[in-house]
Design a protein around this motif. Structure first.
Motif, PDB file in Angstrom:
ATOM      1  N   ALA A   8      -9.576 106.897  96.765  1.00  0.00           N
ATOM      2  CA  ALA A   8      -8.554 106.505  95.794  1.00  0.00           C
ATOM      3  C   ALA A   8      -9.184 105.914  94.538  1.00  0.00           C
ATOM      4  CB  ALA A   8      -7.610 105.486  96.416  1.00  0.00           C
ATOM      5  N   SER A   9     -10.513 105.910  94.460  1.00  0.00           N
ATOM      6  CA  SER A   9     -11.213 105.283  93.340  1.00  0.00           C
ATOM      7  C   SER A   9     -10.886 105.963  92.011  1.00  0.00           C
ATOM      8  CB  SER A   9     -12.724 105.348  93.562  1.00  0.00           C
ATOM      9  OG  SER A   9     -13.425 105.068  92.363  1.00  0.00           O
ATOM     10  N   ARG A  13     -12.406 109.629  90.386  1.00  0.00           N
ATOM     11  CA  ARG A  13     -11.514 110.652  89.812  1.00  0.00           C
ATOM     12  C   ARG A  13     -11.928 110.978  88.381  1.00  0.00           C
ATOM     13  NH1 ARG A  13      -7.042 107.391  91.979  1.00  0.00           N
ATOM     14  NH2 ARG A  13      -6.606 106.838  89.830  1.00  0.00           N
ATOM     15  N   GLU A  14     -12.161 109.946  87.588  1.00  0.00           N
ATOM     16  CA  GLU A  14     -12.554 110.161  86.185  1.00  0.00           C
ATOM     17  C   GLU A  14     -13.853 110.957  86.085  1.00  0.00           C
ATOM     18  OE1 GLU A  14     -12.801 106.226  84.532  1.00  0.00           O
ATOM     19  OE2 GLU A  14     -10.660 105.854  84.839  1.00  0.00           O
ATOM     20  N   ALA A  28      -9.126 108.360 102.273  1.00  0.00           N
ATOM     21  CA  ALA A  28      -9.406 108.060 103.676  1.00  0.00           C
ATOM     22  C   ALA A  28      -9.175 106.575 103.908  1.00  0.00           C
ATOM     23  CB  ALA A  28     -10.855 108.407 103.998  1.00  0.00           C
ATOM     24  N   HIS A  29      -8.744 106.257 105.097  1.00  0.00           N
ATOM     25  CA  HIS A  29      -8.528 104.853 105.459  1.00  0.00           C
ATOM     26  C   HIS A  29      -9.300 104.583 106.740  1.00  0.00           C
ATOM     27  CE1 HIS A  29      -5.518 104.661 102.339  1.00  0.00           C
ATOM     28  NE2 HIS A  29      -4.976 105.764 102.839  1.00  0.00           N
ATOM     29  N   ILE A  30     -10.522 104.082 106.560  1.00  0.00           N
ATOM     30  CA  ILE A  30     -11.382 103.774 107.708  1.00  0.00           C
ATOM     31  C   ILE A  30     -11.939 102.367 107.528  1.00  0.00           C
ATOM     32  CG2 ILE A  30     -12.028 106.208 108.029  1.00  0.00           C
ATOM     33  CD1 ILE A  30     -14.815 105.338 106.827  1.00  0.00           C
ATOM     34  N   PRO A  31     -12.359 101.720 108.616  1.00  0.00           N
ATOM     35  CA  PRO A  31     -13.011 100.412 108.485  1.00  0.00           C
ATOM     36  C   PRO A  31     -14.331 100.567 107.729  1.00  0.00           C
ATOM     37  CG  PRO A  31     -12.447 100.898 110.786  1.00  0.00           C
ATOM     38  CD  PRO A  31     -12.199 102.140 109.997  1.00  0.00           C
ATOM     39  N   TYR A 169     -26.982 106.900  86.028  1.00  0.00           N
ATOM     40  CA  TYR A 169     -25.937 105.988  85.535  1.00  0.00           C
ATOM     41  C   TYR A 169     -24.626 106.213  86.292  1.00  0.00           C
ATOM     42  CZ  TYR A 169     -22.183 104.309  82.508  1.00  0.00           C
ATOM     43  OH  TYR A 169     -21.061 103.697  82.038  1.00  0.00           O
ATOM     44  N   PHE A 170     -24.254 107.485  86.492  1.00  0.00           N
ATOM     45  CA  PHE A 170     -22.979 107.797  87.127  1.00  0.00           C
ATOM     46  C   PHE A 170     -22.932 107.299  88.572  1.00  0.00           C
ATOM     47  CE2 PHE A 170     -23.646 110.919  83.767  1.00  0.00           C
ATOM     48  CZ  PHE A 170     -22.589 110.575  82.956  1.00  0.00           C
ATOM     49  N   ASN A 171     -24.089 107.210  89.209  1.00  0.00           N
ATOM     50  CA  ASN A 171     -24.176 106.615  90.538  1.00  0.00           C
ATOM     51  C   ASN A 171     -23.689 105.173  90.514  1.00  0.00           C
ATOM     52  OD1 ASN A 171     -25.035 106.386  93.315  1.00  0.00           O
ATOM     53  ND2 ASN A 171     -26.779 105.231  92.552  1.00  0.00           N
ATOM     54  N   VAL A 172     -24.064 104.433  89.481  1.00  0.00           N
ATOM     55  CA  VAL A 172     -23.679 103.029  89.371  1.00  0.00           C
ATOM     56  C   VAL A 172     -22.171 102.916  89.113  1.00  0.00           C
ATOM     57  CG1 VAL A 172     -24.154 100.815  88.245  1.00  0.00           C
ATOM     58  CG2 VAL A 172     -25.994 102.489  88.510  1.00  0.00           C
ATOM     59  N   VAL A 173     -21.617 103.880  88.391  1.00  0.00           N
ATOM     60  CA  VAL A 173     -20.168 103.897  88.157  1.00  0.00           C
ATOM     61  C   VAL A 173     -19.428 104.188  89.464  1.00  0.00           C
ATOM     62  CG1 VAL A 173     -18.281 104.984  86.866  1.00  0.00           C
ATOM     63  CG2 VAL A 173     -20.482 104.577  85.741  1.00  0.00           C
ATOM     64  N   GLY A 174     -20.042 104.994  90.341  1.00  0.00           N
ATOM     65  CA  GLY A 174     -19.414 105.236  91.637  1.00  0.00           C
ATOM     66  C   GLY A 174     -19.548 106.622  92.223  1.00  0.00           C
ATOM     67  N   LEU A 175     -20.117 107.585  91.461  1.00  0.00           N
ATOM     68  CA  LEU A 175     -20.293 108.926  92.009  1.00  0.00           C
ATOM     69  C   LEU A 175     -21.409 109.652  91.269  1.00  0.00           C
ATOM     70  CD1 LEU A 175     -19.035 110.799  94.187  1.00  0.00           C
ATOM     71  CD2 LEU A 175     -17.732 111.855  92.337  1.00  0.00           C
ATOM     72  N   PRO A 176     -22.517 109.944  91.949  1.00  0.00           N
ATOM     73  CA  PRO A 176     -23.612 110.670  91.306  1.00  0.00           C
ATOM     74  C   PRO A 176     -23.243 112.150  91.137  1.00  0.00           C
ATOM     75  CG  PRO A 176     -24.141 110.255  93.604  1.00  0.00           C
ATOM     76  CD  PRO A 176     -22.819 109.592  93.334  1.00  0.00           C
ATOM     77  N   ILE A 177     -22.658 112.467  90.016  1.00  0.00           N
ATOM     78  CA  ILE A 177     -22.096 113.801  89.770  1.00  0.00           C
ATOM     79  C   ILE A 177     -23.138 114.913  89.940  1.00  0.00           C
ATOM     80  CG2 ILE A 177     -21.164 115.278  87.934  1.00  0.00           C
ATOM     81  CD1 ILE A 177     -19.059 113.571  89.192  1.00  0.00           C
ATOM     82  N   SER A 178     -24.335 114.706  89.436  1.00  0.00           N
ATOM     83  CA  SER A 178     -25.364 115.734  89.561  1.00  0.00           C
ATOM     84  C   SER A 178     -25.689 116.021  91.024  1.00  0.00           C
ATOM     85  CB  SER A 178     -26.632 115.297  88.810  1.00  0.00           C
ATOM     86  OG  SER A 178     -27.627 116.279  88.922  1.00  0.00           O
TER      87      SER A 178
END
Length: 192
Positions: A8-9, A13-14, A28-31, A169-178
Motif C-alpha cells: 500500500a506504500s 506506487r509513485e 499484503a497483510h502479514i506480521p 537512491y530509489f532503494n532509499v525511497v522504498g523500491l530499487p526500480i532498476s
C-alpha cells in the motif's frame, strides 16, 4: 500477464508509475516482526517473499497469469533493524541513532509467478549529518517520520541532512526500480 504490487506504500506506487510500469495494487497483510537474531538482509527478503506469496495465493485461482511484486525496506545501524517508529519517542530514538553516522537502507524485493519465485536485496549506504534535539523534535512535528523505516524520508524534509549516499537512491525511497526491472527481464516477464 498482470503485475500486482503487494504493497500500500504510496512511494512504491509513485516509483513504479514513474518507471512506466502498469500494475494493480493488492496490499499484503502479514506480521512484520523480525525473528530473533535475524540478519537485516534475510529479514527484508523474507518479508518481501511472504508478502508476494500471500497475495499470489489469494489471487492465483481467479487470475493464473499474475506476477506479484512484494517489497520490504528497513534501515540498519550496527546490525540493529530500525523499522517504522511506533511513537514520536521511538522516532526521536531512531533519529538520534542515525545522527552523524552512516547507515544502510536495505530493500528486499520478491517476484512470485506461476513460473518461479525470485527474491533479491538492494543495499544503499546513507550518510547523515549530526542533528540537534531541536531539529529532531521539529522534524517529528511534521509527521513525516512516522510511517517510514528509520523515521525519515530522503525525498522529503530529511534531504537537508543527507550529504551523500552510496548506492541506489530509489532503494532509499522504498523500491530499487532498476533491480525490479532487471528481475522482471531475467524472468522473461517483460511487463509494460
Amino acid at each position: 500477464m498482470q503485475l500486482i504490487l503487494a504493497s500500500a506504500s504510496p512511494r512504491r506506487r509513485e516509483l513504479l508509475t514513474q518507471a512506466g510500469f502498469t500494475y494493480r495494487i493488492h496490499p499484503a497483510h502479514i506480521p512484520e516482526d523480525p525473528r530473533p537474531d535475524e540478519d537485516p538482509i534475510a529479514y527484508v527478503c523474507r518479508l518481501a517473499r511472504e508478502k508476494a506469496e500471500a497475495v499470489y495465493g489469494q489471487l492465483v485461482a481467479a487470475e493464473p497469469g499474475i506476477v506479484v511484486l512484494g517489497a520490504d525496506t528497513t534501515v540498519t545501524v550496527d546490525g540493529e533493524i530500525l523499522g517504522k517508529p511506533e511513537s514520536a519517542e521511538d522516532a526521536a530514538r531512531m533519529l538520534r541513532i542515525l545522527s552523524g553516522r552512516t547507515h544502510r537502507v536495505i530493500t528486499g524485493v520478491s517476484l512470485v509467478s506461476s513460473v518461479r519465485t525470485e527474491t533479491a536485496a538492494e543495499v544503499t549506504a546513507v550518510q547523515f549529518l549530526s542533528l540537534s534535539d531541536a531539529e529532531i523534535q521539529d522534524y517529528i512535528a511534521t509527521g513525516e517520520p512516522m510511517d517510514k523505516a528509520g523515521a525519515y524520508a530522503i525525498q522529503g524534509y530529511a534531504a537537508r541532512w543527507i550529504p551523500r549516499i552510496d548506492g541506489c537512491y530509489f532503494n532509499v525511497v522504498g523500491l530499487p526500480i532498476s533491480l525490479v526491472a532487471t528481475m522482471l527481464e531475467a524472468s522473461g516477464l517483460n511487463l509494460p
